[in-house]
Write an enzyme that holds these catalytic residues in place. Structure first.
Site, PDB file in Angstrom:
ATOM      1  N   PRO A 154       0.849  -1.201   0.000  1.00  0.00           N
ATOM      2  CA  PRO A 154       0.000   0.000   0.000  1.00  0.00           C
ATOM      3  C   PRO A 154       0.881   1.247   0.000  1.00  0.00           C
ATOM      4  O   PRO A 154       2.099   1.157   0.116  1.00  0.00           O
ATOM      5  CB  PRO A 154      -0.746  -0.139   1.316  1.00  0.00           C
ATOM      6  CG  PRO A 154       0.278  -0.729   2.231  1.00  0.00           C
ATOM      7  CD  PRO A 154       1.138  -1.635   1.385  1.00  0.00           C
ATOM      8  N   ASN A 156       0.520   3.808   2.274  1.00  0.00           N
ATOM      9  CA  ASN A 156       0.473   4.618   3.502  1.00  0.00           C
ATOM     10  C   ASN A 156       1.761   4.621   4.316  1.00  0.00           C
ATOM     11  O   ASN A 156       2.117   5.645   4.874  1.00  0.00           O
ATOM     12  CB  ASN A 156      -0.753   4.269   4.354  1.00  0.00           C
ATOM     13  CG  ASN A 156      -0.805   2.832   4.763  1.00  0.00           C
ATOM     14  OD1 ASN A 156      -0.269   1.954   4.086  1.00  0.00           O
ATOM     15  ND2 ASN A 156      -1.445   2.560   5.881  1.00  0.00           N
ATOM     16  N   LYS A 179       5.294  -5.400  -5.859  1.00  0.00           N
ATOM     17  CA  LYS A 179       4.582  -4.339  -6.600  1.00  0.00           C
ATOM     18  C   LYS A 179       4.219  -3.248  -5.613  1.00  0.00           C
ATOM     19  O   LYS A 179       3.313  -3.391  -4.812  1.00  0.00           O
ATOM     20  CB  LYS A 179       3.316  -4.911  -7.261  1.00  0.00           C
ATOM     21  CG  LYS A 179       2.938  -4.145  -8.494  1.00  0.00           C
ATOM     22  CD  LYS A 179       1.849  -3.146  -8.539  1.00  0.00           C
ATOM     23  CE  LYS A 179       0.758  -2.868  -7.639  1.00  0.00           C
ATOM     24  NZ  LYS A 179       0.601  -1.385  -7.448  1.00  0.00           N
ATOM     25  N   PRO A 180       4.982  -2.124  -5.654  1.00  0.00           N
ATOM     26  CA  PRO A 180       4.626  -1.017  -4.758  1.00  0.00           C
ATOM     27  C   PRO A 180       3.350  -0.341  -5.213  1.00  0.00           C
ATOM     28  O   PRO A 180       2.914  -0.525  -6.346  1.00  0.00           O
ATOM     29  CB  PRO A 180       5.823  -0.064  -4.873  1.00  0.00           C
ATOM     30  CG  PRO A 180       6.541  -0.431  -6.121  1.00  0.00           C
ATOM     31  CD  PRO A 180       6.142  -1.830  -6.504  1.00  0.00           C
ATOM     32  N   ALA A 181       2.758   0.474  -4.351  1.00  0.00           N
ATOM     33  CA  ALA A 181       1.533   1.203  -4.709  1.00  0.00           C
ATOM     34  C   ALA A 181       1.841   2.243  -5.783  1.00  0.00           C
ATOM     35  O   ALA A 181       2.934   2.809  -5.819  1.00  0.00           O
ATOM     36  CB  ALA A 181       0.946   1.878  -3.477  1.00  0.00           C
ATOM     37  N   GLU A 255      -3.532  -8.169   4.950  1.00  0.00           N
ATOM     38  CA  GLU A 255      -3.656  -7.186   6.049  1.00  0.00           C
ATOM     39  C   GLU A 255      -4.536  -6.067   5.502  1.00  0.00           C
ATOM     40  O   GLU A 255      -4.116  -5.294   4.654  1.00  0.00           O
ATOM     41  CB  GLU A 255      -2.257  -6.705   6.425  1.00  0.00           C
ATOM     42  CG  GLU A 255      -2.202  -6.178   7.839  1.00  0.00           C
ATOM     43  CD  GLU A 255      -2.628  -4.741   7.906  1.00  0.00           C
ATOM     44  OE1 GLU A 255      -3.848  -4.512   8.088  1.00  0.00           O
ATOM     45  OE2 GLU A 255      -1.788  -3.859   7.747  1.00  0.00           O
ATOM     46  N   LEU A 256      -5.791  -6.023   5.995  1.00  0.00           N
ATOM     47  CA  LEU A 256      -6.821  -5.270   5.275  1.00  0.00           C
ATOM     48  C   LEU A 256      -7.473  -4.135   6.067  1.00  0.00           C
ATOM     49  O   LEU A 256      -8.624  -3.786   5.834  1.00  0.00           O
ATOM     50  CB  LEU A 256      -7.906  -6.242   4.805  1.00  0.00           C
ATOM     51  CG  LEU A 256      -7.391  -7.455   4.025  1.00  0.00           C
ATOM     52  CD1 LEU A 256      -8.529  -8.386   3.679  1.00  0.00           C
ATOM     53  CD2 LEU A 256      -6.643  -7.039   2.782  1.00  0.00           C
ATOM     54  N   CYS A 289      -3.787   1.838   9.097  1.00  0.00           N
ATOM     55  CA  CYS A 289      -4.780   0.765   9.184  1.00  0.00           C
ATOM     56  C   CYS A 289      -5.247   0.526  10.622  1.00  0.00           C
ATOM     57  O   CYS A 289      -6.358   0.083  10.853  1.00  0.00           O
ATOM     58  CB  CYS A 289      -4.226  -0.511   8.579  1.00  0.00           C
ATOM     59  SG  CYS A 289      -2.648  -0.972   9.269  1.00  0.00           S
ATOM     60  N   GLU A 386     -14.093   2.227   7.037  1.00  0.00           N
ATOM     61  CA  GLU A 386     -12.737   2.740   7.219  1.00  0.00           C
ATOM     62  C   GLU A 386     -12.602   4.045   6.444  1.00  0.00           C
ATOM     63  O   GLU A 386     -12.766   4.067   5.227  1.00  0.00           O
ATOM     64  CB  GLU A 386     -11.708   1.717   6.722  1.00  0.00           C
ATOM     65  CG  GLU A 386     -10.288   2.157   6.993  1.00  0.00           C
ATOM     66  CD  GLU A 386      -9.237   1.101   6.663  1.00  0.00           C
ATOM     67  OE1 GLU A 386      -9.267   0.550   5.546  1.00  0.00           O
ATOM     68  OE2 GLU A 386      -8.383   0.837   7.530  1.00  0.00           O
ATOM     69  N   ILE A 387     -12.314   5.148   7.151  1.00  0.00           N
ATOM     70  CA  ILE A 387     -12.267   6.471   6.505  1.00  0.00           C
ATOM     71  C   ILE A 387     -10.872   6.753   5.958  1.00  0.00           C
ATOM     72  O   ILE A 387     -10.709   7.322   4.902  1.00  0.00           O
ATOM     73  CB  ILE A 387     -12.706   7.574   7.500  1.00  0.00           C
ATOM     74  CG1 ILE A 387     -14.158   7.308   7.939  1.00  0.00           C
ATOM     75  CG2 ILE A 387     -12.544   8.955   6.891  1.00  0.00           C
ATOM     76  CD1 ILE A 387     -14.672   8.250   9.022  1.00  0.00           C
TER      77      ILE A 387
HETATM   78  P1  NAP Z   1      -5.785  -0.740  -2.622  1.00  0.00           P
HETATM   79  O1  NAP Z   1      -6.460  -0.422  -3.885  1.00  0.00           O
HETATM   80  O2  NAP Z   1      -6.233  -1.892  -1.829  1.00  0.00           O
HETATM   81  O3  NAP Z   1      -4.234  -0.872  -2.994  1.00  0.00           O
HETATM   82  C1  NAP Z   1      -3.265  -1.619  -2.304  1.00  0.00           C
HETATM   83  C2  NAP Z   1      -2.317  -2.261  -3.324  1.00  0.00           C
HETATM   84  O4  NAP Z   1      -3.015  -3.239  -4.110  1.00  0.00           O
HETATM   85  C3  NAP Z   1      -1.748  -1.287  -4.334  1.00  0.00           C
HETATM   86  O5  NAP Z   1      -0.430  -1.666  -4.663  1.00  0.00           O
HETATM   87  C4  NAP Z   1      -2.698  -1.479  -5.494  1.00  0.00           C
HETATM   88  O6  NAP Z   1      -2.232  -1.000  -6.725  1.00  0.00           O
HETATM   89  C5  NAP Z   1      -2.880  -2.960  -5.485  1.00  0.00           C
HETATM   90  N1  NAP Z   1      -4.057  -3.422  -6.225  1.00  0.00           N
HETATM   91  C6  NAP Z   1      -5.192  -2.728  -6.513  1.00  0.00           C
HETATM   92  N2  NAP Z   1      -6.046  -3.496  -7.215  1.00  0.00           N
HETATM   93  C7  NAP Z   1      -5.438  -4.697  -7.378  1.00  0.00           C
HETATM   94  C8  NAP Z   1      -5.811  -5.910  -8.016  1.00  0.00           C
HETATM   95  N3  NAP Z   1      -6.975  -6.042  -8.638  1.00  0.00           N
HETATM   96  N4  NAP Z   1      -4.952  -6.939  -7.981  1.00  0.00           N
HETATM   97  C9  NAP Z   1      -3.769  -6.838  -7.352  1.00  0.00           C
HETATM   98  N5  NAP Z   1      -3.358  -5.713  -6.745  1.00  0.00           N
HETATM   99  C10 NAP Z   1      -4.183  -4.655  -6.741  1.00  0.00           C
HETATM  100  O7  NAP Z   1      -5.788   0.487  -1.683  1.00  0.00           O
HETATM  101  P2  NAP Z   1      -5.773   2.011  -2.120  1.00  0.00           P
HETATM  102  O8  NAP Z   1      -6.454   2.240  -3.413  1.00  0.00           O
HETATM  103  O9  NAP Z   1      -4.391   2.448  -2.063  1.00  0.00           O
HETATM  104  O10 NAP Z   1      -6.619   2.663  -0.928  1.00  0.00           O
HETATM  105  C11 NAP Z   1      -8.014   2.433  -0.854  1.00  0.00           C
HETATM  106  C12 NAP Z   1      -8.424   2.146   0.568  1.00  0.00           C
HETATM  107  O11 NAP Z   1      -7.693   1.057   1.082  1.00  0.00           O
HETATM  108  C13 NAP Z   1      -8.142   3.250   1.554  1.00  0.00           C
HETATM  109  O12 NAP Z   1      -9.174   4.155   1.581  1.00  0.00           O
HETATM  110  C14 NAP Z   1      -8.014   2.528   2.845  1.00  0.00           C
HETATM  111  O13 NAP Z   1      -9.286   2.351   3.436  1.00  0.00           O
HETATM  112  C15 NAP Z   1      -7.483   1.183   2.458  1.00  0.00           C
HETATM  113  N6  NAP Z   1      -6.044   1.020   2.735  1.00  0.00           N
HETATM  114  C16 NAP Z   1      -5.690   0.227   3.762  1.00  0.00           C
HETATM  115  C17 NAP Z   1      -4.355   0.050   4.052  1.00  0.00           C
HETATM  116  C18 NAP Z   1      -3.915  -0.817   5.187  1.00  0.00           C
HETATM  117  O14 NAP Z   1      -2.861  -0.585   5.740  1.00  0.00           O
HETATM  118  N7  NAP Z   1      -4.651  -1.843   5.525  1.00  0.00           N
HETATM  119  C19 NAP Z   1      -3.370   0.684   3.310  1.00  0.00           C
HETATM  120  C20 NAP Z   1      -3.774   1.481   2.231  1.00  0.00           C
HETATM  121  C21 NAP Z   1      -5.110   1.630   1.963  1.00  0.00           C
HETATM  122  P3  NAP Z   1      -2.567   0.541  -7.052  1.00  0.00           P
HETATM  123  O15 NAP Z   1      -1.567   1.281  -6.290  1.00  0.00           O
HETATM  124  O16 NAP Z   1      -2.449   0.704  -8.497  1.00  0.00           O
HETATM  125  O17 NAP Z   1      -3.980   0.797  -6.596  1.00  0.00           O
END
Ligand code: NAP
Ligand code: MG
Length: 486
Positions: A154, A156, A179-181, A255-256, A289, A386-387
Site C-alpha cells: 500500500p 500509507n 509491486k509497490p503502490a 492485512e486489510l 490501518c 474505514e475512513i
Molecule cells: P488498494 O487499492 O487496496 O491498494 C493496495 C495495493 O493493491 C496497491 O499496490 C494497489 O495498486 C494494489 N491493487 C489494486 N487493485 C489490485 C488488483 N486487482 N490486484 C492486485 N493488486 C491490486 O488500496 P488504495 O487504493 O491504495 O486505498 C483504498 C483504501 O484502502 C483506503 O481508503 C483505505 O481504506 C485502504 N487502505 C488500507 C491500508 C492498510 O494498511 N490496511 C493501506 C492502504 C489503503 P494501485 O496502487 O495501483 O492501486
C-alpha cells in the site's frame, strides 16, 4: 530541497530496465501535487519476466538456495546498516512521495532497520523437530521456503511495509516480486538498490512499479507464484484471495485495515488518554490501518473528554511535512482527500455533531483539518467504514460489557485499545475484544517481535514476530524406516 530521484525503472535480476511496452507514469508530491518523477509502468510482461527471474533464483542449485542460512542473516544485517546509512535520504524520499511528516518518516525508517535486524536474527533459527512416532521409524520435520512470493504494497507506510514483507520472506529463504503502490513507487526502488548493494543475489528480490489492475493482477494470477502477501483495502483483498485460487493455489497473507475501537473508562488518566486518542486517529493524517477511528468514552467523563479532544484537534498543526513544526501533512492524493471529505459530509448529514475541523485547507496539496465528531451512533457510516483520514468519531457508553459488545459489532478486527486504571477491566477487554492487537493505556506501540494482523475481515495471517516467518515456510515431514534390531 527535494531529494534526488536515483531510480525510476523496473528492477529485475538486479538490473534496471524499462517496461516492455515502454510505458511510464508520473508520481507526485502530495504537498503541492507537483510531479517528482516519471516511473516505468510495469504490466503483465514485466511481471512475468520478474517472476521468471525469481523462479531461477529459487532453483535448488541457485546461489541463494545454496547459501548458508547464517549468510542470509549477514546479508540482511548489511542491508540494515545501509538503511541506517541512508536514513536521511530514505526519510526525505518518503516525505516527498507520501506526505508523511519528516519526523515520523525518520522514526519509521529507524523502526524498519530494527525490523530488518530482527528478521536477520531469525534466518538461521528456522528449524523443524524430531518427532517420536509409533513403529520402527525415525521422523523429523523440515521447514522450507514456500517459493516465489508476490508482495503487494500500500501507499500509507511504504518503507516499513516493503521492509517488513521483504525481509521476512528473505529470512525464510524465499524469492520475490514486489509491486509497490502506484502513489509511492520511489522508496521501494531505492530499497531494491540497497538490497543489491548488500549482496542479495540477482532475482531474489525484483520490484515492478505499476498499477493494481494490471501489474498487481498479473502477479496474483501468475501460476509460478506460491504466495501473495498484500496490505491494502478489504475490497482488493477479496479480489486477491479469489485470484490466488484461479491458476494455482497460492497461500495468502492479507492485512486489510480496520475500524479499531479505543475505549476510555471513567477511571482513566485523562491527561494521558486524551492526547493518545488524538494521536491514535490523527497521526499520519489518519492514513493508518490501526487508526482508532471509533472512540468509545464512558458516560461519566464524556462531556469533559469531548471538550479536551476538541482543544487538541484545534491546536493540531498542519503544514508542509518537511517542516519540524508540522504535526500533519497532506492526504496522499486528491481521490483520497475527496473520499475523506465525503465521509465528513456523510457524518454531518446522518446527524453526528461536527465540533471542529473537517474542511480542506488551501487549494494546493491535499490538506484536511483534523475533525472531531461527537454524538456518533454505531449505525452511522463514519462509525462503520474505514475512513483513512483525520476524523475522530466519539461514541458514548455506560458499562464495560456494553463497550466490548459494541467494539465487536464490526466486520473488522485489527486493533483495539483501552485506557483504564483497573487491571480487571483491562484483562476483560483484552480477553473478549475480537482484534489481533490490543493496547492497554497506550496506542500504536509496535515492535518487530510482535505479531501484527487481524481477526475477521481485517485479514489472514500475521506480519512481524515468529508468526510472520512461518507464513513463508512449508512444513515437510520425513520418515525413515529403521531396522528392528541392531
Ligand atoms: P488498494 O487499492 O487496496 O491498494 C493496495 C495495493 O493493491 C496497491 O499496490 C494497489 O495498486 C494494489 N491493487 C489494486 N487493485 C489490485 C488488483 N486487482 N490486484 C492486485 N493488486 C491490486 O488500496 P488504495 O487504493 O491504495 O486505498 C483504498 C483504501 O484502502 C483506503 O481508503 C483505505 O481504506 C485502504 N487502505 C488500507 C491500508 C492498510 O494498511 N490496511 C493501506 C492502504 C489503503 P494501485 O496502487 O495501483 O492501486
Ligand atoms: Mg488503489
Amino acid at each position: 530541497m527535494a531529494p534526488e530521484i536515483k531510480y525510476n525503472k523496473i528492477f529485475i535480476d538486479n538490473q534496471w530496465v524499462d517496461a516492455v511496452n515502454g510505458k511510464t507514469f508520473e508520481t507526485f508530491n502530495p504537498h503541492d501535487g507537483a510531479t517528482i518523477a516519471t516511473v516505468a509502468e510495469g504490466d503483465k510482461e514485466d511481471i512475468n519476466a520478474a517472476v521468471q527471474s525469481a523462479k531461477r533464483a529459487f532453483h535448488r542449485n541457485s546461489e541463494w538456495r545454496l547459501m548458508d542460512a547464517s549468510q542470509r542473516g549477514k546479508l540482511l544485517n548489511k542491508f540494515a546498516d545501509l538503511v541506517d546509512r541512508d536514513l536521511d535520504y530514505l526519510s526525505e524520499l518518503e516525505t516527498y512521495n507520501n506526505g508523511m511528516v519528516l519526523t515520523t518518516c525518520r522514526a519509521f525508517v529507524g523502526a524498519a532497520a530494527h525490523h530488518i535486524r530482527y528478521n536477520a536474527s531469525l534466518a538461521d533459527k528456522i528449524q523443524g523437530n524430531t518427532v517420536p512416532c509409533d513403529g520402527d521409524v525415525f521422523s523429523y520435520t523440515l521447514k522450507q521456503p514456500v517459493g516465489v512470493c508476490g508482495l503487494i504494497l500500500p501507499w500509507n507506510v511504504p518503507v516499513l511495509m516493503f521492509i517488513s514483507k521483504v525481509t521476512t520472506a528473505l529470512a525464510a529463504g524465499c524469492t520475490m516480486v514486489v509491486k509497490p503502490a502506484e502513489q509511492t513507487p520511489l522508496s521501494a526502488l531505492a530499497l531494491a538498490a540497497l538490497l543489491a548493494e548488500a549482496g542479495v543475489p540477482p532475482g531474489v528480490v525484483n520490484v515492478v512499479p505499476g498499477f493494481g489492475e494490471t501489474a498487481g493482477a498479473a502477479l496474483t494470477h501468475h501460476p509460478d507464484v506460491a504466495l501473495i502477501s498484500f496490505t491494502g483495502s478489504l475490497e482488493v483483498g477479496k479480489l486477491i484471495q479469489q485470484a490466488a485460487g484461479t491458476n494455482n493455489l497460492k497461500r495468502v497473507v492479507l492485512e486489510l485495515g480496520g475500524k479499531s475501537p479505543l475505549v476510555i473508562m471513567d477511571d482513566a488518566d485523562l491527561n494521558k488518554a486524551v492526547p493518545y486518542a488524538a494521536q491514535a486517529v490523527f497521526r499520519h493524517q489518519g492514513q493508518v490501518c490501526i487508526a482508532a477511528s471509533r472512540l468509545f468514552v464512558q458516560a461519566g467523563i464524556y462531556d469533559k473528554f469531548v471538550q479536551k479532544a476538541v482543544e487538541i484537534a484545534k491546536s493540531w498543526k498542519l503544514g508542509n511535512p518537511v517542516l519540524e513544526t508540522s504535526q500533519n501533512g497532506p492526504q496522499i492524493d486528491e481521490t483520497m482527500m475527496n473520499k475523506v471529505l465525503g465521509y465528513i459530509e456523510k457524518g454531518k448529514s446522518e446527524g453526528a455533531k461536527l465540533l471542529t475541523g473537517g474542511k480542506r485547507v488551501g487549494t494546493t496539496g491535499f490538506y484536511i483539518e483534523p475533525a472531531v465528531f461527537a454524538d456518533v451512533k454505531d449505525d452511522m457510516t463514519i462509525a462503520k467504514e474505514e475512513i483513512f483520514g483525520p476524523v475522530q468519531s466519539i461514541l458514548k457508553f455506560e458499562t464495560l460489557e456494553e463497550a466490548i459488545d459494541r467494539a465487536n459489532a464490526t466486520n473488522y478486527g485489527l486493533a483495539a485499545g483501552i485506557f483504564t486504571s483497573s487491571i480487571e477491566s483491562a484483562l476483560q477487554f483484552s480477553k473478549h475484544v475480537e482484534a489481533g492487537i490490543i493496547w492497554v493505556n497506550t496506542y500504536f506501540q509496535l515492535g518487530a517481535q510482535l505479531p501484527f494482523g487481524g481477526f475477521k475481515e481485517s485479514g489472514i495471517g500475521r506480519e512481524g514476530g515468529l508468526d510472520a516467518v512461518n507464513s513463508y515456510l512449508e512444513v515437510k515431514s520425513v520418515t525413515i524406516s529403521l531396522p528392528k534390531k541392531v
